[in-house]
Design a protein around this motif. Structure first.
Motif, mmCIF file in Angstrom:
data_model
loop_
_atom_site.group_PDB
_atom_site.id
_atom_site.type_symbol
_atom_site.label_atom_id
_atom_site.label_comp_id
_atom_site.label_asym_id
_atom_site.label_seq_id
_atom_site.Cartn_x
_atom_site.Cartn_y
_atom_site.Cartn_z
ATOM 1 N N ARG A 172 6.866 14.904 -3.139
ATOM 2 C CA ARG A 172 6.317 13.953 -3.533
ATOM 3 C C ARG A 172 5.931 12.923 -2.597
ATOM 4 N NH1 ARG A 172 10.697 12.365 -8.506
ATOM 5 N NH2 ARG A 172 9.759 13.829 -10.147
ATOM 6 N N GLU A 173 6.666 12.865 -1.535
ATOM 7 C CA GLU A 173 6.451 12.138 -0.220
ATOM 8 C C GLU A 173 4.972 12.737 0.252
ATOM 9 O OE1 GLU A 173 9.506 12.328 2.460
ATOM 10 O OE2 GLU A 173 10.319 10.261 1.569
ATOM 11 N N SER A 174 4.778 13.847 0.345
ATOM 12 C CA SER A 174 3.539 14.582 1.058
ATOM 13 C C SER A 174 2.591 14.350 0.026
ATOM 14 C CB SER A 174 3.556 16.124 1.156
ATOM 15 O OG SER A 174 3.896 16.705 -0.304
ATOM 16 N N LYS A 175 2.497 14.092 -1.289
ATOM 17 C CA LYS A 175 1.433 13.833 -2.292
ATOM 18 C C LYS A 175 1.203 12.505 -2.083
ATOM 19 C CE LYS A 175 3.000 14.681 -6.302
ATOM 20 N NZ LYS A 175 2.742 14.615 -7.851
ATOM 21 N N LEU A 176 2.112 11.365 -1.909
ATOM 22 C CA LEU A 176 1.740 10.064 -1.849
ATOM 23 C C LEU A 176 1.180 9.980 -0.436
ATOM 24 C CD1 LEU A 176 2.160 7.278 -2.763
ATOM 25 C CD2 LEU A 176 4.462 7.121 -1.631
ATOM 26 N N ALA A 177 1.400 10.490 0.546
ATOM 27 C CA ALA A 177 0.842 10.471 1.796
ATOM 28 C C ALA A 177 -0.546 10.819 1.873
ATOM 29 C CB ALA A 177 1.608 11.206 3.028
ATOM 30 N N ALA A 178 -0.843 11.992 1.116
ATOM 31 C CA ALA A 178 -2.294 12.378 1.087
ATOM 32 C C ALA A 178 -2.969 11.307 0.060
ATOM 33 C CB ALA A 178 -2.297 13.878 0.439
ATOM 34 N N LYS A 179 -2.502 10.860 -0.784
ATOM 35 C CA LYS A 179 -3.103 9.942 -1.564
ATOM 36 C C LYS A 179 -3.616 8.529 -0.973
ATOM 37 C CE LYS A 179 -2.705 7.314 -5.979
ATOM 38 N NZ LYS A 179 -1.926 6.979 -7.157
ATOM 39 N N ASN A 180 -2.737 8.129 -0.210
ATOM 40 C CA ASN A 180 -2.679 6.808 0.624
ATOM 41 C C ASN A 180 -3.523 6.862 1.607
ATOM 42 O OD1 ASN A 180 -1.241 5.475 -1.301
ATOM 43 N ND2 ASN A 180 0.676 5.586 0.135
ATOM 44 N N ARG A 181 -4.004 8.334 2.051
ATOM 45 C CA ARG A 181 -4.926 8.542 3.291
ATOM 46 C C ARG A 181 -6.267 8.104 2.929
ATOM 47 N NH1 ARG A 181 -5.315 14.081 6.957
ATOM 48 N NH2 ARG A 181 -6.056 13.131 8.629
ATOM 49 N N LEU A 182 -6.780 8.383 1.654
ATOM 50 C CA LEU A 182 -7.851 8.063 1.125
ATOM 51 C C LEU A 182 -8.655 6.647 1.209
ATOM 52 C CD1 LEU A 182 -8.082 10.558 -1.897
ATOM 53 C CD2 LEU A 182 -8.784 10.972 0.349
ATOM 54 N N PRO A 183 -9.575 6.582 1.841
ATOM 55 C CA PRO A 183 -10.180 4.864 1.910
ATOM 56 C C PRO A 183 -10.335 4.436 0.459
ATOM 57 C CG PRO A 183 -11.806 6.420 2.562
ATOM 58 C CD PRO A 183 -10.760 7.320 2.317
ATOM 59 N N LEU A 184 -9.998 3.368 0.173
ATOM 60 C CA LEU A 184 -10.350 2.674 -1.017
ATOM 61 C C LEU A 184 -11.596 1.392 -0.960
ATOM 62 C CD1 LEU A 184 -6.542 1.842 -2.448
ATOM 63 C CD2 LEU A 184 -8.356 3.891 -3.090
ATOM 64 N N SER A 185 -12.231 1.310 -2.053
ATOM 65 C CA SER A 185 -13.285 0.455 -2.002
ATOM 66 C C SER A 185 -12.444 -0.953 -2.323
ATOM 67 C CB SER A 185 -14.116 0.615 -3.204
ATOM 68 O OG SER A 185 -14.966 -0.414 -3.517
ATOM 69 N N LEU A 186 -12.938 -2.119 -1.895
ATOM 70 C CA LEU A 186 -12.589 -3.444 -2.037
ATOM 71 C C LEU A 186 -12.701 -3.896 -3.757
ATOM 72 C CD1 LEU A 186 -13.672 -5.549 1.004
ATOM 73 C CD2 LEU A 186 -11.401 -4.538 0.612
ATOM 74 N N ASP A 187 -13.436 -2.966 -4.281
ATOM 75 C CA ASP A 187 -13.738 -3.415 -5.579
ATOM 76 C C ASP A 187 -13.017 -2.565 -6.639
ATOM 77 O OD1 ASP A 187 -15.726 -5.305 -5.276
ATOM 78 O OD2 ASP A 187 -17.280 -3.608 -5.369
ATOM 79 N N ALA A 188 -12.075 -1.738 -6.012
ATOM 80 C CA ALA A 188 -10.985 -0.814 -6.604
ATOM 81 C C ALA A 188 -10.228 -1.517 -7.492
ATOM 82 C CB ALA A 188 -10.561 0.184 -5.688
ATOM 83 N N THR A 189 -9.859 -1.431 -8.680
ATOM 84 C CA THR A 189 -8.867 -1.974 -9.670
ATOM 85 C C THR A 189 -7.505 -1.698 -9.190
ATOM 86 O OG1 THR A 189 -10.351 -1.962 -11.462
ATOM 87 C CG2 THR A 189 -8.225 -2.471 -11.948
ATOM 88 N N VAL A 190 -6.581 -2.681 -8.924
ATOM 89 C CA VAL A 190 -5.260 -2.367 -8.485
ATOM 90 C C VAL A 190 -4.266 -2.892 -9.678
ATOM 91 C CG1 VAL A 190 -5.562 -2.378 -6.188
ATOM 92 C CG2 VAL A 190 -5.019 -4.614 -7.130
ATOM 93 N N CYS A 191 -4.683 -3.707 -10.556
ATOM 94 C CA CYS A 191 -3.754 -4.145 -11.633
ATOM 95 C C CYS A 191 -4.682 -4.666 -12.779
ATOM 96 C CB CYS A 191 -2.961 -5.333 -11.103
ATOM 97 S SG CYS A 191 -1.668 -6.041 -12.209
ATOM 98 N N GLN A 192 -4.226 -4.501 -14.086
ATOM 99 C CA GLN A 192 -5.062 -5.118 -14.924
ATOM 100 C C GLN A 192 -4.587 -5.985 -15.651
ATOM 101 O OE1 GLN A 192 -8.078 -3.341 -16.324
ATOM 102 N NE2 GLN A 192 -8.026 -5.291 -17.470
ATOM 103 N N GLN A 193 -5.198 -7.474 -15.338
ATOM 104 C CA GLN A 193 -4.483 -8.623 -15.790
ATOM 105 C C GLN A 193 -4.889 -8.682 -17.423
ATOM 106 O OE1 GLN A 193 -2.755 -10.482 -14.435
ATOM 107 N NE2 GLN A 193 -2.876 -9.570 -12.182
ATOM 108 N N LEU A 194 -4.494 -9.757 -18.285
ATOM 109 C CA LEU A 194 -4.904 -9.826 -19.444
ATOM 110 C C LEU A 194 -6.238 -9.891 -19.712
ATOM 111 C CD1 LEU A 194 -1.753 -11.988 -20.646
ATOM 112 C CD2 LEU A 194 -2.162 -9.569 -21.151
#
Length: 260
Positions: A147-169
């Motif tokens: 699981r740590e190897s999967k998370l590391a690979a996922k976090n390595r990818l760059p994210l757009s500033l427009d990427a949604t991180v939380c869905q508010q009401l």
């Protein structure tokens, strides 16, 4: 409602007491009374990052203590509104300090690559998505390491500033929304300085305070100020000079104590 009102009233009484005579005992009481505010903010921020909720909560208490120490009950501002920027700011500073270039260990890179191959094989064999336990068993590693190897690979990818991180009401929160606002931070520093100056000004003798306010805030001449407070222009000048020296001593007591 009556209980909430009494709690707010009790909280303000403690804040006034702490403002007049700070003590560790009063500060600890105020921290306990406002712990729910820290937990609420930590819960929100924890959904916007990979840091554990517990770490964010502990950091948030540092912001709460800063807010308690800097809050002035005489300004007419609700403490919760005053404290939120301090609490959230400490958490964002913590996240910023821990951020940096992600360097994934070579073993995890190889493990993740091999894991993707194993997942495809198991999907074909089972006709469904394999579990992490099943993939780790084939790889002969612990589930936690996989699981740590999967998370590391996922976090390595760059994210757009427009990427949604939380869905508010009402609307989604983007990654850009979680970044510190430099302009807001600058305004916050200015507001802190203003409150410190006002606190020092309020400790001056009435006529001295009035002389400084009339000259520097209302742009009156010393002659006009003299007429307002009933003294001579020379006395106004002396009061202003003495008042400024007193304020410097209140704002920077360690400097004044070191003078011969």
């Amino acid at each position: 409602m009556a209980t909430q009102s009494s709690l707010r009233s009790r909280g303000m009484e403690l804040l006034v007491s702490y403002h007049q005579n700070p003590s560790v005992r009063l500060r600890n009481q105020l921290v306990q009374m406002n712990a729910g505010l820290v937990r609420k903010i930590a819960h929100r921020v924890s959904h916007q990052c990979a840091e554990p909720y517990e770490d964010l909560e502990q950091i948030g208490y540092l912001g709460l203590i800063r807010a308690i120490e800097r809050f002035n009950p005489n300004q007419g501002c609700a403490f919760s509104s005053f404290a939120v920027p301090y609490i959230r700011g400490e958490m964002l500073h913590f996240l910023r300090d821990r951020a940096g270039t992600v360097k994934i260990p070579r073993r995890w890179q190889q493990l993740n690559k091999e894991g993707q191959r194993v997942r495809e094989q198991l999907m074909e064999a089972f006709g469904r998505q394999p579990s992490d336990e099943e993939i780790a068993d084939v790889l002969k590693v612990s589930v936690n390491e996989w699981r740590e190897s999967k998370l590391a690979a996922k976090n390595r990818l760059p994210l757009s500033l427009d990427a949604t991180v939380c869905q508010q009401l009402d609307s989604p929160m983007t990654l850009g929304d979680t970044l510190p606002d430099v302009r807001y931070q600058a305004l916050q520093v200015l507001e802190e300085d203003r409150q410190q100056l006002q606190r020092a000004l309020n400790q001056l003798e009435d006529k001295t305070r009035q002389a400084i306010e009339y000259v520097f805030l209302h742009d009156l001449s010393r002659k006009e100020v003299a007429e307002q407070i009933g003294v001579s222009p020379m006395t106004v000048t002396r009061r202003i000079h003495r008042g400024i020296q007193q304020m410097v001593g209140l704002l920077h007591p360690q400097v004044m104590q070191s003078d011969p």
